[in-house]
Every structure is written in structure tokens, then in C-alpha cells.
Design a protein around this motif. Structure first.
Motif, PDB file in Angstrom:
ATOM      1  N   TYR A  70       0.838  -1.196   0.000  1.00  0.00           N
ATOM      2  CA  TYR A  70       0.000   0.000   0.000  1.00  0.00           C
ATOM      3  C   TYR A  70       0.877   1.253   0.000  1.00  0.00           C
ATOM      4  O   TYR A  70       1.454   1.619   1.014  1.00  0.00           O
ATOM      5  N   ASN A  71       1.006   1.864  -1.168  1.00  0.00           N
ATOM      6  CA  ASN A  71       1.802   3.085  -1.317  1.00  0.00           C
ATOM      7  C   ASN A  71       3.242   2.915  -0.849  1.00  0.00           C
ATOM      8  O   ASN A  71       3.852   3.850  -0.321  1.00  0.00           O
ATOM      9  N   GLY A  72       3.782   1.725  -1.052  1.00  0.00           N
ATOM     10  CA  GLY A  72       5.172   1.477  -0.692  1.00  0.00           C
ATOM     11  C   GLY A  72       5.417   1.338   0.790  1.00  0.00           C
ATOM     12  O   GLY A  72       6.571   1.355   1.242  1.00  0.00           O
ATOM     13  N   HIS A  73       4.356   1.176   1.594  1.00  0.00           N
ATOM     14  CA  HIS A  73       4.504   1.117   3.052  1.00  0.00           C
ATOM     15  C   HIS A  73       3.942  -0.184   3.627  1.00  0.00           C
ATOM     16  O   HIS A  73       4.685  -1.109   3.900  1.00  0.00           O
ATOM     17  N   ASP A  74       2.637  -0.269   3.832  1.00  0.00           N
ATOM     18  CA  ASP A  74       2.045  -1.401   4.536  1.00  0.00           C
ATOM     19  C   ASP A  74       2.007  -2.660   3.670  1.00  0.00           C
ATOM     20  O   ASP A  74       1.823  -2.596   2.450  1.00  0.00           O
ATOM     21  N   ASP A  75       2.142  -3.811   4.353  1.00  0.00           N
ATOM     22  CA  ASP A  75       2.154  -5.105   3.673  1.00  0.00           C
ATOM     23  C   ASP A  75       0.729  -5.616   3.446  1.00  0.00           C
ATOM     24  O   ASP A  75      -0.219  -5.186   4.097  1.00  0.00           O
ATOM     25  N   VAL A  76       0.610  -6.592   2.521  1.00  0.00           N
ATOM     26  CA  VAL A  76      -0.659  -7.287   2.318  1.00  0.00           C
ATOM     27  C   VAL A  76      -0.426  -8.780   2.512  1.00  0.00           C
ATOM     28  O   VAL A  76       0.668  -9.292   2.220  1.00  0.00           O
ATOM     29  N   PHE A  77      -1.443  -9.466   3.033  1.00  0.00           N
ATOM     30  CA  PHE A  77      -1.341 -10.899   3.293  1.00  0.00           C
ATOM     31  C   PHE A  77      -2.471 -11.637   2.584  1.00  0.00           C
ATOM     32  O   PHE A  77      -3.603 -11.150   2.520  1.00  0.00           O
ATOM     33  N   PHE A  78      -2.148 -12.821   2.065  1.00  0.00           N
ATOM     34  CA  PHE A  78      -3.140 -13.712   1.469  1.00  0.00           C
ATOM     35  C   PHE A  78      -3.437 -14.790   2.507  1.00  0.00           C
ATOM     36  O   PHE A  78      -2.602 -15.660   2.776  1.00  0.00           O
ATOM     37  N   MET A  79      -4.629 -14.719   3.096  1.00  0.00           N
ATOM     38  CA  MET A  79      -5.040 -15.638   4.154  1.00  0.00           C
ATOM     39  C   MET A  79      -6.109 -16.591   3.621  1.00  0.00           C
ATOM     40  O   MET A  79      -7.053 -16.143   2.958  1.00  0.00           O
ATOM     41  N   SER A  80      -5.967 -17.875   3.908  1.00  0.00           N
ATOM     42  CA  SER A  80      -6.881 -18.859   3.330  1.00  0.00           C
ATOM     43  C   SER A  80      -7.454 -19.803   4.380  1.00  0.00           C
ATOM     44  O   SER A  80      -6.821 -20.089   5.394  1.00  0.00           O
ATOM     45  N   LYS A  81      -8.660 -20.252   4.085  1.00  0.00           N
ATOM     46  CA  LYS A  81      -9.301 -21.310   4.868  1.00  0.00           C
ATOM     47  C   LYS A  81      -9.784 -22.375   3.889  1.00  0.00           C
ATOM     48  O   LYS A  81     -10.516 -22.075   2.941  1.00  0.00           O
ATOM     49  N   PHE A  82      -9.355 -23.628   4.126  1.00  0.00           N
ATOM     50  CA  PHE A  82      -9.746 -24.735   3.253  1.00  0.00           C
ATOM     51  C   PHE A  82     -10.912 -25.482   3.887  1.00  0.00           C
ATOM     52  O   PHE A  82     -10.874 -25.826   5.075  1.00  0.00           O
ATOM     53  N   LEU A  83     -11.916 -25.740   3.084  1.00  0.00           N
ATOM     54  CA  LEU A  83     -13.134 -26.350   3.586  1.00  0.00           C
ATOM     55  C   LEU A  83     -13.334 -27.769   3.071  1.00  0.00           C
ATOM     56  O   LEU A  83     -14.412 -28.330   3.189  1.00  0.00           O
ATOM     57  N   SER A  84     -12.267 -28.342   2.488  1.00  0.00           N
ATOM     58  CA  SER A  84     -12.265 -29.761   2.107  1.00  0.00           C
ATOM     59  C   SER A  84     -10.822 -30.251   2.113  1.00  0.00           C
ATOM     60  O   SER A  84      -9.891 -29.485   1.858  1.00  0.00           O
ATOM     61  N   ASP A  85     -10.635 -31.531   2.422  1.00  0.00           N
ATOM     62  CA  ASP A  85      -9.286 -32.106   2.435  1.00  0.00           C
ATOM     63  C   ASP A  85      -8.662 -32.086   1.051  1.00  0.00           C
ATOM     64  O   ASP A  85      -7.455 -31.862   0.913  1.00  0.00           O
TER      65      ASP A  85
END
Length: 286
Positions: A87-102
């Protein structure tokens, strides 16, 4: 929940949950939280879970700022990737996941071995020059029909309707996507795009498609080079891509351009006829 834009393909939609934006449907069999609004902090995970349960989706993925990560961790999400200075060369972004099947949670081990080999190789740009017969440039609305045909020939399926010329024109005109092309004596033979966030000065380098007869000329490499030059001129700070794990050549193109691998999105996207895992790479420019 209100629909805010057209269907992106025959089944998946972009809609709002509260003030946040999600992309969901049976085509990718998932929910993708594209744009998180801090005002939804108290209820966002509950609403995502309810939507996934109602539709029978097998994955939820959320692209969120660092400040929101504790909320998702508490709800059982795990981090799959990140991009620093998003974000504008400052704050980080994260890809967060939840799996709902094996099945959706299972790692594609054979392809991961190939990725490990690629990451262990040193970047190599020696002897890489563009043949004089080819011309690079920014694509315009009058090229939309040709572009759509190329996308249709290269991808059996795709998460967004890039085979629809009207969609391509719309995204050009609203400024959300900059398209690039490579021509052979006036014939469009390859395309790519930058999905730009002008407010936060980041851009996703994506939609690389070159006609089969022209592969082997490293045209994706030169398209990416031109894209970077154009975005640097416009003072973009962070570039990234979400590349197919099953496409070693495309991964190598980004590695050779100095992009850093930062995570794997397992069984994430319906592309070329099946759900595939995707690699996240990023590059910070000045």
C-alpha cells in the motif's frame, strides 16, 4: 449483499459484503475477498463462512492488510503468501486462506519440486534480445477483438471474461487495467495486462498470452519489461503477479526479472480447464 458489477463468467460474481468486495462462484469454487474494508472487521469472517457454507465452496481466500490479520488467524485462516510495501510502498498485504475440504488442502507435490528447482537457479538474462520483426506497445480499444481471440486460443478457461471484447474495452476505459501487446508486421500475436491500483500504487502483472506459433521468442519476457517501464513512469511502487505453478516458463520469466517468490496459493484458480495452484511473486521499484 448487493451485486455491484456484471458476472465475470457464467457463474462467478463480484459482490459486496458490508463495505468489502468479494469474488465468488462455482467456477473457481471459492470466495476471494478482493478488497477488505476496516469497517467490516467485526463481522467479515462470519459472513464469509456463512456464504461459503450456503454455496458449498471449498476455499476462502482473503487479501488483507496486516492490521486485519489477527481477525482472520483467530477464525482459523492461515497465511499462504504476502507482499511487502503493498500500500503506497509502506504497509504489507497478506493472502489468508481457509480450506473447507481435504482435497482442496492437498499440496501438488510434483509441481512443487519443479518450483524448487526454478528458485534454486540463478536469474539468467544473457543473450535476451527482441527480434526486429516484433513491435511492442500499449493496446487500445480497437484491438479488443483481436485480444479476445488470442485469450480464447491460449486459455481453455480463465477466471475473468477476457475472451469478451466488451469486457476488455470496459476495463481499458475505466482505467482499472492497462493492456499491452506484441505485433508481428501488424498482426497482434501476444498480450498481457497490468491490473492497476492507482490509489495505492501497486499493479498485478497478469494475463500473459502468446499465440502457440510464436512461443520460443521470449515474448512474455519483453512484454513484462515494457510493462515495468510504463508503470515506473507512472510512479508505481510495488509490482506483483499470481503465476500458475504448472507453468515453469512463466515462473522463470518473473524470476529472471528479479521478482521474489513469497508464497503458494494452493488449489486456488480455475484456469485452462482445471483448478490450479498459484505462486505469488513481487518486486519493489523506485
Amino acid at each position: 449483499m448487493n451485486v455491484i458489477t456484471e458476472e465475470r463468467n457464467s457463474m462467478d460474481l463480484i459482490e459486496k459484503i458490508g463495505h468489502s468486495v468479494v469474488h465468488h462462484g462455482k467456477f473457481n469454487n471459492r470466495i476471494f475477498l478482493l478488497k477488505y474494508d476496516p469497517g467490516d472487521r467485526a463481522n467479515i469472517t462470519r459472513q464469509l463462512n456463512e456464504l461459503a457454507k450456503a454455496k458449498g465452496y471449498t476455499k476462502i481466500i482473503a487479501k488483507i492488510p496486516a492490521a486485519a490479520q489477527p481477525v482472520f488467524l483467530q477464525d482459523g485462516f492461515t497465511q499462504e503468501a504476502f507482499i511487502p510495501s503493498f500500500y503506497n510502498g509502506h504497509d504489507d498485504v497478506f493472502f489468508m486462506s481457509k480450506f473447507l475440504s481435504d482435497e482442496r488442502r492437498t499440496s501438488p507435490n510434483e509441481a512443487l519440486s519443479t518450483l524448487t528447482g526454478l528458485l534454486n537457479e540463478a536469474p539468467n538474462n544473457n543473450g535476451t534480445t527482441l527480434n526486429d520483426r516484433f513491435e511492442l506497445g500499449v493496446a487500445r480499444p480497437e484491438h479488443a477483438a483481436e485480444m479476445a481471440k488470442i485469450f480464447g486460443q491460449v486459455f481453455a478457461t480463465y477466471p475473468f471474461p477476457v475472451t469478451n471484447p466488451e469486457y476488455l474495452k470496459e476495463t481499458m476505459l475505466d482505467g482499472s487495467v492497462i493492456y499491452f501487446g506484441v505485433w508481428d508486421q501488424g498482426k497482434l500475436i501476444g498480450v498481457s495486462s497490468a491490473e492497476v491500483d492507482a490509489e495505492n500504487k501497486n499493479a498485478e502483472m497478469t494475463d500473459f498470452a502468446v499465440l502457440p506459433d510464436y512461443r520460443g521468442h521470449k515474448l512474455a519476457y519483453f512484454l513484462l519489461e515494457m510493462m515495468e517501464e510504463k508503470l515506473k513512469e507512472q510512479q508505481y511502487k510495488t509490482l506483483y503477479t499470481i503465476a500458475r505453478l504448472n507453468s515453469p516458463g512463466m515462473n522463470k520469466t518473473f524470476i529472471n526479472h528479479g521478482y521474489r517468490f513469497s508464497g503458494l496459493l494452493k488449489n486456488n484458480t480455475n484456469i485452462s480447464g482445471q483448478i490450479e495452484s498459484m505462486n505469488v511473486y513481487y518486486k519493489t521499484i523506485e
